[in-house]
Write an enzyme that holds these catalytic residues in place. Structure first.
Site, PDB file in Angstrom:
ATOM      1  N   ASP A  43       0.868  -1.170   0.000  1.00  0.00           N
ATOM      2  CA  ASP A  43       0.000   0.000   0.000  1.00  0.00           C
ATOM      3  C   ASP A  43       0.907   1.223   0.000  1.00  0.00           C
ATOM      4  O   ASP A  43       2.126   1.099  -0.151  1.00  0.00           O
ATOM      5  CB  ASP A  43      -0.949  -0.007   1.211  1.00  0.00           C
ATOM      6  CG  ASP A  43      -2.294   0.631   0.879  1.00  0.00           C
ATOM      7  OD1 ASP A  43      -2.310   1.837   0.564  1.00  0.00           O
ATOM      8  OD2 ASP A  43      -3.319  -0.069   0.930  1.00  0.00           O
ATOM      9  N   GLU A  58      -9.987   3.203  -4.699  1.00  0.00           N
ATOM     10  CA  GLU A  58      -9.603   4.564  -4.315  1.00  0.00           C
ATOM     11  C   GLU A  58      -8.469   5.139  -5.157  1.00  0.00           C
ATOM     12  O   GLU A  58      -7.612   5.867  -4.660  1.00  0.00           O
ATOM     13  CB  GLU A  58      -9.229   4.609  -2.827  1.00  0.00           C
ATOM     14  CG  GLU A  58     -10.383   4.223  -1.912  1.00  0.00           C
ATOM     15  CD  GLU A  58      -9.991   4.183  -0.456  1.00  0.00           C
ATOM     16  OE1 GLU A  58     -10.869   4.403   0.395  1.00  0.00           O
ATOM     17  OE2 GLU A  58      -8.810   3.897  -0.150  1.00  0.00           O
ATOM     18  N   HIS A  87      -2.857   3.553  -4.403  1.00  0.00           N
ATOM     19  CA  HIS A  87      -2.238   2.969  -3.202  1.00  0.00           C
ATOM     20  C   HIS A  87      -0.845   2.414  -3.513  1.00  0.00           C
ATOM     21  O   HIS A  87      -0.442   1.401  -2.938  1.00  0.00           O
ATOM     22  CB  HIS A  87      -3.122   1.876  -2.620  1.00  0.00           C
ATOM     23  CG  HIS A  87      -4.365   2.399  -1.953  1.00  0.00           C
ATOM     24  ND1 HIS A  87      -4.341   3.029  -0.726  1.00  0.00           N
ATOM     25  CD2 HIS A  87      -5.661   2.405  -2.344  1.00  0.00           C
ATOM     26  CE1 HIS A  87      -5.578   3.385  -0.386  1.00  0.00           C
ATOM     27  NE2 HIS A  87      -6.393   3.035  -1.366  1.00  0.00           N
TER      28      HIS A  87
END
Length: 619
Positions: free
Chosen positions: A198, A339, A272
């Site tokens: 991440d 995201e 990410h």
């Protein structure tokens, strides 16, 4: 069977909570309580009627100290056999305990394993003591081997029963990862979703790209609330972090396989990816050198997305997945897809000609283009792609499996397109959220109470049930800095999700589940495992009227609980005002205190909430 069972009490729904049944989690498909008990002593022998080494080893591990003697007679011993069981699938089993012996039968090794986990729960809590063995002939040892007479026929409702651990935001040692797997397996979870990369850390060795761990696995040390953490300072030592070598990965994968757990690696992309970008800045549209931030404040300010328009990006992904595929024998690679901020793509010079050449109308379709290319790479390694529900945006890759986290709608949409789905809505399955009133909880965001997790239903009415593979609990670790706190956040909500995914839907019974949870706390106490009792605390809801008046509503997850409160700076008890209905917070009062009583005795923690916090909630 009739010869060894007397006075059977059969699970008869929905009234089973009144029967004197063992406190098993998850609730078996079928359970009958008999009369009497069997006692395991040091003289008890194991007859393992199969040459399969895997089965023989798991039996020996589950019943430490007992001797395997395949010639042992069934009387007064434990017999384990691999054999078909009528109407029982590959993960199912039949367990018969009578005063004269124990018989465990299953069609495959997985069923034997799950039957052994049930047998472990039937033993007294002392079984969970570290280093426990069935040795000696003392009365104490005999009491620790008592198992009630019972007949259980059991198998899971869903094939995908997962738990996810994020090791990027907080790094956990190989030893703790194995403990995490061991405990989830005891409650019949069978998928370990390992969130390995991440923005805050790259945790897996990729030999062909050494800077991923040389640079990407380390960041500036920080504590405190996630978004209050200071940004890194130029030249600061990057001392927090770590990664797993490929040998350690193989060790964990093997450890999981011995417990019937499949490991699914996640390499989150195209967003990410800041840790990878810190190591290889050419992966982004700008090529800018960035640090690894120990917080989330950089989002939309720094580019943490891969450049989807350069072939070099896909060469990087191919290198990563070549090594990932060799390390993880399971059929899946999780590619994230969640995201991903697309604002930098809109400004990217390389993206405009790609959009024109491929007829892409917007940046959402660029993400779809990216995921489709990544799926081809994943398939070239002999694997199947899983992604979070954002991979639906712009069009779904042909053979993708969708993991639906933003509620159920993404899963419903994917299933209606014929794609397999794993349901994991944050409202029920995110075990990093508050599990009680925030005033009595460690800092995090959002709320998911134990009752919310138990209310989870993975199959919506509007889709083909066979497309819902199952579900999972997710532990993100932005606010989980230690393994001890990880345990606090996971348990008991993971009990609830285990039961949702294993047990028949019509056996769900909240009061009985709470009874069984409290029994398992005694097992965790013996084992030294942390857990939360937040479901025993009251919780407060605040409503602000148009007149500016603040109205207080008190509640509790359990039925039959009495709540008492004060607003005059005194400590509440059973003689304080009893909550009967919403009330207006008195003018001039500066704090609310609330306690809960069950059967005339206080339970849980007292809430102590300043008026400033109540006013904030009202806003």
């Amino acid at each position: 069977m009739k010869a060894i069972l007397f006075g059977l009490l059969t699970l008869s729904l929905p009234t089973f909570a009144q029967l004197p049944l063992p406190a098993l989690i998850p609730q078996p498909q079928s359970i009958q309580a008999g009369t009497g008990q069997f006692t395991i002593t040091a003289k008890t022998q194991l007859a393992v009627l199969t040459p399969v080494a895997e089965v023989r080893q798991m039996v020996q591990t589950s019943l430490p100290g007992l001797r395997i003697n395949d010639l042992a007679k069934p009387a007064n011993n434990i017999t384990v056999r691999l054999a078909p069981v009528a109407n029982i699938g590959r993960e199912g089993y039949e367990l018969v305990v009578s005063p004269t012996g124990i018989r465990l039968t299953a069609p495959e090794a997985a069923g034997i394993f799950y039957g052994l986990q049930t047998l472990r729960q039937l033993l007294p809590a002392e079984r969970e003591r570290p280093g426990f063995r069935f040795t000696g002939t003392s009365v104490t040892t005999s009491k620790n081997g008592i198992i009630p007479a019972v007949v259980i026929r059991d198998q899971p409702r869903f094939g995908w029963r997962g738990m996810m651990l994020d090791v990027s935001r907080s790094f956990f040692t190989k030893e703790y990862v194995k403990q995490f797997i061991d405990l989830m397996a005891r409650y019949k979870y069978n998928v370990f979703h390992w969130h390995l990369t991440d923005d805050q850390g790259w945790r897996i060795e990729i030999k062909s790209l050494p800077r991923l761990t040389q640079v990407g696995a380390w960041r500036a040390p920080r504590t405190g609330r996630w978004n209050n953490r200071e940004n890194p300072v130029p030249g600061e030592t990057q001392s927090y972090g770590g990664f797993y070598t490929q040998d350690e990965i193989r060790e964990v994968v093997q450890y999981a396989a011995e417990r019937q757990v499949m490991v699914v690696p996640e390499i989150d992309m195209p967003g990410h990816m800041l840790a990878a970008i810190a190591a290889y800045p050419n992966l982004t549209c700008s090529g800018k050198v960035v640090p690894i931030y120990p917080n989330g404040k950089f989002y939309k300010l720094e580019d943490n997305t891969l450049n989807p328009c350069n072939d070099s990006t896909y060469l990087f992904i191919d290198k990563v997945f070549t090594e990932i595929a060799q390390l993880f024998p399971g059929p899946y690679i999780h590619v994230g897809g969640d995201e991903a901020f697309k604002g930098f793509w809109e400004q990217c010079a390389a993206c405009k000609p790609l959009m024109a050449a491929n007829g892409l109308k917007n940046v959402e379709e660029i993400q779809s283009y990216f995921i489709r290319r990544v799926e081809k790479i994943v398939q070239s390694k002999g694997k199947r792609l899983i992604g979070w529900d954002e991979i639906l945006e712009g069009g779904l890759a042909p053979n993708a499996t969708v993991m639906s986290w933003r509620g159920m709608n993404g899963g419903i949409a994917a299933a209606k397109q014929g794609h397999p789905v794993i349901m994991t809505p944050f409202q029920n399955c995110y075990v990093d959220l508050y599990q009680g009133d925030p005033s009595a909880e460690p800092s995090t965001y959002g709320i998911c109470r134990l009752s919310n997790s138990y209310a989870f239903e993975p199959v919506p009415d509007s889709v083909r049930t066979e497309l819902i593979l199952g579900g999972q609990a997710n532990l993100w670790t932005e606010s989980v800095p230690t393994s001890r706190h990880a345990e606090y956040m996971v348990w008991p909500r993971a009990f609830a999700i285990a039961e949702v995914l294993w047990s028949p839907k019509n056996t769900r019974n909240w009061p009985d589940f709470v009874r069984r949870v409290e029994s398992h706390f005694s097992r965790f106490d013996v084992a030294g495992i942390n857990y939360s009792r937040s479901y025993l605390n009251p919780y407060v809801t605040v409503q602000k009227q148009t007149t500016g008046i603040v109205e207080i509503l008190l509640n509790h997850e359990l039925a039959g609980i009495d709540l008492f409160y004060t607003t005059d700076n005194t400590l509440p008890d059973a003689m304080s005002p009893k909550y009967m209905q919403p009330f207006v917070f008195p003018k001039g009062a500066d704090r609310l205190r609330v306690v809960a009583y069950r059967d005339g005795k206080p339970i849980g923690r007292m809430l102590d909430i300043p008026f400033t916090d109540l006013a904030t909630r009202a806003r």
